[in-house]
Scaffold this motif. Sequence first.
Motif, mmCIF file in Angstrom:
data_model
loop_
_atom_site.group_PDB
_atom_site.id
_atom_site.type_symbol
_atom_site.label_atom_id
_atom_site.label_comp_id
_atom_site.label_asym_id
_atom_site.label_seq_id
_atom_site.Cartn_x
_atom_site.Cartn_y
_atom_site.Cartn_z
ATOM 1 N N ILE A 7 15.220 15.515 39.199
ATOM 2 C CA ILE A 7 14.637 15.262 40.519
ATOM 3 C C ILE A 7 14.835 13.817 40.965
ATOM 4 C CG2 ILE A 7 12.442 15.105 41.768
ATOM 5 C CD1 ILE A 7 11.537 17.590 40.253
ATOM 6 N N LEU A 23 8.335 19.122 44.038
ATOM 7 C CA LEU A 23 8.379 20.356 43.262
ATOM 8 C C LEU A 23 7.057 21.086 43.442
ATOM 9 C CD1 LEU A 23 6.448 19.947 40.481
ATOM 10 C CD2 LEU A 23 8.352 18.468 39.868
ATOM 11 N N TYR A 39 15.551 24.287 38.356
ATOM 12 C CA TYR A 39 15.903 22.876 38.384
ATOM 13 C C TYR A 39 16.929 22.479 37.327
ATOM 14 C CZ TYR A 39 11.777 22.512 41.345
ATOM 15 O OH TYR A 39 10.864 22.681 42.363
ATOM 16 N N LEU A 92 13.592 17.646 33.658
ATOM 17 C CA LEU A 92 13.179 17.953 35.025
ATOM 18 C C LEU A 92 12.973 16.662 35.827
ATOM 19 C CD1 LEU A 92 11.960 19.844 37.274
ATOM 20 C CD2 LEU A 92 9.755 19.522 36.116
#
Length: 393
Positions: free
Chosen positions: A214, A118, A127, A210
């Motif tokens: 990810i 990121l 995201y 987040l």
Amino acid sequence: MNRTLTVLLAILLLSSCREGDDIAPAFYTCGFTFSDSSAENENNSKYQNLIDELVSNGVVGMTMSVYQPQSGIWIGGSGKADLNNNIHMKPCNISRVGSTVKMFTATTVLMLAQEGKLELDDPIADYLQADVINRIDNADKATIKQLLQHSSGIFNYIQNLKFQTASLNDLIKEWTPDELLSYAEGKRAYFKPGTDVRYSNTGYILLGMLIEQIEGKPFYEVFDEKIFRPLNLSMTQFAAKNPVPDGIVRGYIDLYSKLQVVESTYFSGWDYFTADGGLISNPKDLNTFFQALMGHKLLNAEYLDQMLTWKSPKEPDPEFFPIAYGLGIFRIETPSGIAYMHSGDAIGYYANMLYFPDDSTSIAYAANSNYGKIDEFVSTKDATEHIISALKD
């Protein structure tokens, strides 16, 4: 820092307090994986006298860890881990350390940036799903860096009086992230992103999401993989795995401000599944983490420098030290020098960790009691200044 509003104490009068459990002493048995030489530390008496003094003032129990390059690590405990069963506090005992987890959350996000997964200036909206972003004012504009620095302006759900009422009406409820975010929904942002700083637990819920987006797994598992296990933080865990794990010391609140405490161990379930709180640890592990972070064992120089990029609030808090906001970390100006820090509390627990860049001293401490008069000894500006000066000067 962000403290539960004082209305908590009044409403708690209407709540039923769970009686202290009958617990065998073996429940609190713990130990370190290294040979503890605290008794031989040249400052042993000074450090122990301080926590003994705080306990004599009314703090139920205290654990502390101090690291100084010239004298090494010191770890100590004082008071009681459990009043009902008359269990003495051990230096290794674990307790809730609340919002100190935000420094772990921020470090994890910065590690993901360091790995190229990121960019800190990316909007968080790139995201997270639209049904999350569209619920919260400023979430469609704020960057990851602004969330980390509390400069997003996003409303802090804990300040919603409806949330306070709902949580206090059911103090053992375990809240989901969506339920908590609903209390920021429809609330006007404090300011445009990047124009000021103001503490927001809501932003750190989004940062936990987040990490999960990810890495494809719960954020606290990522903490395990990237921080807890590599640093051998064997006494550190997240509440989602077990909200009241074996060995955790009992928590207490000074409900009537008379130093007559009631137990609160099973209260405070709103941060068990979100990255704004919910950490369980002890001062030795917190100290190890802080030293590793400042020693570039987690972040390289580029990303640590970004973490230590400061922004001051337009309206300083007159009841605390001059403060500036970094990325998941704070800088305060104390009579003993500049310190980096993050504190945290839950109902019945308080913790703080500090690092002094002038000489690499780090301090971490945890108390299993708070609110009322007890705060005067562990968490106010005067209390923090007294603890720092007694240890460092």
